[in-house]
Scaffold this active site. Structure first.
Site, PDB file in Angstrom:
ATOM      1  N   LYS A   1       4.788  14.941   4.274  1.00 48.71           N
ATOM      2  CA  LYS A   1       4.276  15.135   5.640  1.00 48.71           C
ATOM      3  C   LYS A   1       5.151  14.359   6.630  1.00 48.71           C
ATOM      4  CE  LYS A   1       0.130  14.426   8.404  1.00 48.71           C
ATOM      5  NZ  LYS A   1      -1.278  14.054   8.433  1.00 48.71           N
ATOM      6  N   GLU A   6       9.197   6.621  -1.875  1.00 49.99           N
ATOM      7  CA  GLU A   6       9.346   7.255  -3.193  1.00 49.99           C
ATOM      8  C   GLU A   6       9.984   8.631  -3.070  1.00 49.99           C
ATOM      9  OE1 GLU A   6       6.671   5.838  -1.980  1.00 49.99           O
ATOM     10  OE2 GLU A   6       5.463   4.825  -3.518  1.00 49.99           O
ATOM     11  N   GLY A  20      -2.862  14.272   4.370  1.00 46.79           N
ATOM     12  CA  GLY A  20      -2.092  14.468   3.139  1.00 46.79           C
ATOM     13  C   GLY A  20      -2.948  14.952   1.978  1.00 46.79           C
ATOM     14  N   ARG A  21      -4.103  14.319   1.788  1.00 51.03           N
ATOM     15  CA  ARG A  21      -4.943  14.673   0.638  1.00 51.03           C
ATOM     16  C   ARG A  21      -5.729  15.951   0.863  1.00 51.03           C
ATOM     17  NH1 ARG A  21      -6.142  10.055   3.198  1.00 51.03           N
ATOM     18  NH2 ARG A  21      -8.170   9.765   4.183  1.00 51.03           N
ATOM     19  N   GLU A  56      -9.144   7.728  -1.368  1.00 50.55           N
ATOM     20  CA  GLU A  56      -8.381   7.438  -0.151  1.00 50.55           C
ATOM     21  C   GLU A  56      -9.246   7.776   1.065  1.00 50.55           C
ATOM     22  OE1 GLU A  56      -3.728   7.465   0.079  1.00 50.55           O
ATOM     23  OE2 GLU A  56      -4.411   9.380   0.887  1.00 50.55           O
ATOM     24  N   HIS A 115     -14.447  11.832 -27.225  1.00 55.11           N
ATOM     25  CA  HIS A 115     -13.944  11.022 -28.337  1.00 55.11           C
ATOM     26  C   HIS A 115     -13.224   9.787 -27.836  1.00 55.11           C
ATOM     27  CE1 HIS A 115     -15.085  14.174 -31.150  1.00 55.11           C
ATOM     28  NE2 HIS A 115     -14.800  14.973 -30.136  1.00 55.11           N
ATOM     29  N   LYS A 121       3.181  -1.033   1.222  1.00 50.65           N
ATOM     30  CA  LYS A 121       4.441  -0.331   1.534  1.00 50.65           C
ATOM     31  C   LYS A 121       5.388  -1.255   2.309  1.00 50.65           C
ATOM     32  CE  LYS A 121       2.545   4.355   2.189  1.00 50.65           C
ATOM     33  NZ  LYS A 121       2.345   5.429   3.152  1.00 50.65           N
TER      34      LYS A 121
HETATM   35  O1  F6P Z   1       0.033   6.690   0.167  1.00 50.36           O
HETATM   36  C1  F6P Z   1      -0.467   7.167   1.353  1.00 50.36           C
HETATM   37  C2  F6P Z   1       0.008   8.514   1.744  1.00 50.36           C
HETATM   38  O2  F6P Z   1       0.222   8.473   3.114  1.00 50.36           O
HETATM   39  C3  F6P Z   1      -0.967   9.613   1.378  1.00 50.36           C
HETATM   40  O3  F6P Z   1      -2.027   9.696   2.244  1.00 50.36           O
HETATM   41  C4  F6P Z   1      -0.070  10.794   1.389  1.00 50.36           C
HETATM   42  O4  F6P Z   1      -0.650  11.883   0.756  1.00 50.36           O
HETATM   43  C5  F6P Z   1       1.132  10.229   0.667  1.00 50.36           C
HETATM   44  O5  F6P Z   1       1.221   8.902   1.126  1.00 50.36           O
HETATM   45  C6  F6P Z   1       2.421  10.960   0.867  1.00 50.36           C
HETATM   46  O6  F6P Z   1       2.813  10.992   2.211  1.00 50.36           O
HETATM   47  P1  F6P Z   1       3.914  11.982   2.716  1.00 50.36           P
HETATM   48  O7  F6P Z   1       3.447  13.381   2.480  1.00 50.36           O
HETATM   49  O8  F6P Z   1       4.074  11.686   4.173  1.00 50.36           O
HETATM   50  O9  F6P Z   1       5.177  11.707   1.951  1.00 50.36           O
END
Ligand code: F6P
Length: 554
Positions: free
Chosen positions: A218, A224, A280-281, A366, A397, A517
């Site tokens: 987003k 990452e 995002g979620r 979240e 199990h 972060k």
């Molecule tokens: O870890 C928090 C967060 O902002 C989530 O809410 C989101 O889904 C994820 O990181 C990834 O964010 P982005 O789509 O901006 O890379």
């Protein structure tokens, strides 16, 4: 359009614990909490069909919950006193109910039919949603048919989604859930972790000339994802002979941030957009679902959106007493706040839903892992429970022992389907028999008398007694299809909304992930520095950094 201030006032003028229904529920818990499900069922032979609700092909049996008709009425009163109706209307109207980010919350617009009008700041967003869907469909058809060729003229056989959190969990869950409907001569991989192993293993057997990367973020700034995207770029360039022009055929982006996409080197013509009013979620049905659409095709993707939309309409219009997300949400509140339950187990008896619990973890935790109300006051009640789970029967199990005989009360959601997508002898009957058996065992257990009657030695009796009285919901659907998956996800999305509304929290921000972060960004150069860095953390963090630096040099 309602202002943030108006929204703050709208739900209930009273704090949660001062609401009439709250006090009544506290009193109700004193009596109901002491009654065994065995008695509730014995007292009312119709209980097993009375406490049920059905909509859109989803049958919810909530009779094995520790509630009476009075409890249910009070929970519904609590929803009303909490302004649930007003907040649902506010969300669907496009009001900025994510007050800490001053944003509308409109994942429902992502699945709205073309004919609908949903305004954000006076602009109808539905045509934009459909324009992106059309662009995605065209692109997916070209990839799936082989019309889109890689840089060397080969067709794309591998799709790698790079993203994390909402830009990964939804896509990977949907891919796994709908694998049955996917194009089987293509490979789909998902890279999320900044641990290089994730990328390395995802591409180990792939040929760059046949591989497309979808960089999904987003913000397009997530550490990452950007680290993985740069690694992917290097890997692809190596495999494609180093020609920078090849990137255009092997990288597309899904983002709200065109400037960063361009900076990365992806032509914005190959970018699929979405909007700040999609959390995002809550984004797997936006362009973030591009990998899902490539896998299952545009028609199936749209069927999934229809499923979402049907559940949205159900949530928006059905009376609360028959409203599946409202019932599910209120039951979660009941156990969290009155029984002190800390978790909810989600147990899909459907192998294709193996990533569903992981997906739900972000959606629920979240969203509702918050400790202050909309107006910034520390809550004096519990909020978001921990959601977790595994598919059945595997979990049986592993951790079910604790659910049956441990000291904690763990409400469970069992999810099952009437028809399997893979008919194999008696497998499906055995699978579903286990759903029925587990909910029965949890509710009714096995008494001391029953255990003794089996001839069990006295000393062993306590070990073999099942107290029972452990609550569960059963969700029974017909078949796992794109449509039913959409309904199921929207059901949980709106259950989360219901819970967040009662708790009067902002279910749509996620400030709690920020601090880690920022600190990581400070520590990265300290770990990588060639010279001994000056460390100004606490003594534990300083020592860990020094030890790591030694270990990696050894
Ligand atoms: O870890 C928090 C967060 O902002 C989530 O809410 C989101 O889904 C994820 O990181 C990834 O964010 P982005 O789509 O901006 O890379």
């Amino acid at each position: 359009m309602a202002t943030a201030k108006a929204i703050l006032k709208a739900p209930s003028s009273k704090p949660l614990t001062k609401r009439k229904a709250w006090a009544a529920l506290k009193a109700n818990h004193k009596t109901v909490g002491a009654v065994h499900l065995r008695k509730l069922f014995a007292d009312d032979p119709k209980r097993g069909t009375k406490f049920t609700a059905e909509a859109l092909g989803i049958y919810l049996d909530y009779s094995k919950n520790r509630i009476t008709e009075k409890t249910l009425k009070l929970l519904l009163d609590l929803a009303k006193e909490s302004g649930l109706r007003e907040r649902i209307d506010a969300m669907f109207r496009g009001d900025k109910i994510n007050i800490t980010e001053n944003r509308a919350v409109l994942h429902v617009a992502l699945r709205a039919p073309k004919s609908e009008t949903i305004l954000v700041d006076g602009k109808n967003v539905v045509p934009d949603v459909h324009a992106v869907l059309d662009k995605m469909s065209g692109f997916c058809n070209r990839i799936r048919s082989g019309e889109w060729k890689g840089h060397t003229g080969k067709r794309i056989k591998n799709v790698v989604n790079i993203g994390i959190g909402g830009s990964d969990l939804g896509p990977v869950m949907a891919y796994e859930a709908l694998k049955h409907y996917s194009q089987r001569d293509m490979n789909f991989r998902f890279v999320s972790n900044v641990d290089g192993t994730d990328f390395a293993e995802a591409v180990v057997d792939l040929d760059a000339t046949e591989t497309l990367f979808i960089v999904s973020s987003k913000t397009f700034t997530t550490l990452e994802t950007m680290t993985n995207a740069h690694t992917a770029r290097d890997w692809a360039l190596k495999g494609l002979g180093g020609d920078e022009k090849s990137i255009a055929k092997h990288f597309v982006a899904v983002s709200t941030n065109a400037a960063e996409v361009s900076k990365f080197g992806i032509d914005t013509a190959n970018m699929f957009g979405f909007w700040d009013w999609v959390g995002g979620r809550y984004s797997m049905d936006s362009a973030i679902g591009l990998s899902s659409m490539v896998a299952i095709g545009p028609e199936n993707f749209r069927a999934m959106l229809n499923g979402f939309h049907e559940m949205d309409e159900h949530f928006r219009t059905a009376p609360f007493e028959r409203n599946l997300p409202v019932l599910l949400g209120l039951l979660a509140v009941w156990y969290t706040d009155f029984f002190g339950s800390q978790t909810v187990a989600v147990l899909p008896y459907e192998q294709y839903l193996k990533r569903f619990p992981a997906y739900l973890q972000q959606l629920t935790m979240e969203s509702n892992g918050k400790h202050v109300t909309l107006d910034g006051k520390t809550v004096n009640y519990e909020t978001g429970p921990i959601y977790w789970g595994e598919p059945g029967t595997n979990g049986q199990h592993s951790f079910y022992q604790l659910i049956h005989q441990g000291t904690r009360l763990i409400p469970c959601d069992f999810i099952a389907f009437g028809k399997t997508l893979n008919v194999l002898g008696a497998h499906h009957d055995i699978l579903v028999a286990n759903v029925c058996a587990q909910t029965e065992a949890l509710a009714f257990g096995k008494t001391e008398k029953q255990v003794k009657a089996e001839g069990t030695a006295d000393w062993l009796v306590p070990h073999r007694v099942f107290d029972g009285n452990r609550p569960s919901n059963t969700l029974l659907l017909e078949t796992l299809t794109p449509e039913s998956l959409g309904k199921l996800i929207a059901l949980y999305e709106h259950s989360v909304f219901t819970q967040g509304t009662v708790w009067n929290i902002d279910s749509f921000d996620q400030w709690g992930v920020e601090l880690g972060k920022v600190l990581a960004q400070r520590i990265v150069p300290e770990l990588g520095s060639k010279t001994e860095p000056k460390l100004e953390h606490d003594s534990s963090t300083n020592a860990l950094i020094r030890r790591y630096r030694k270990l990696k040099e050894a």
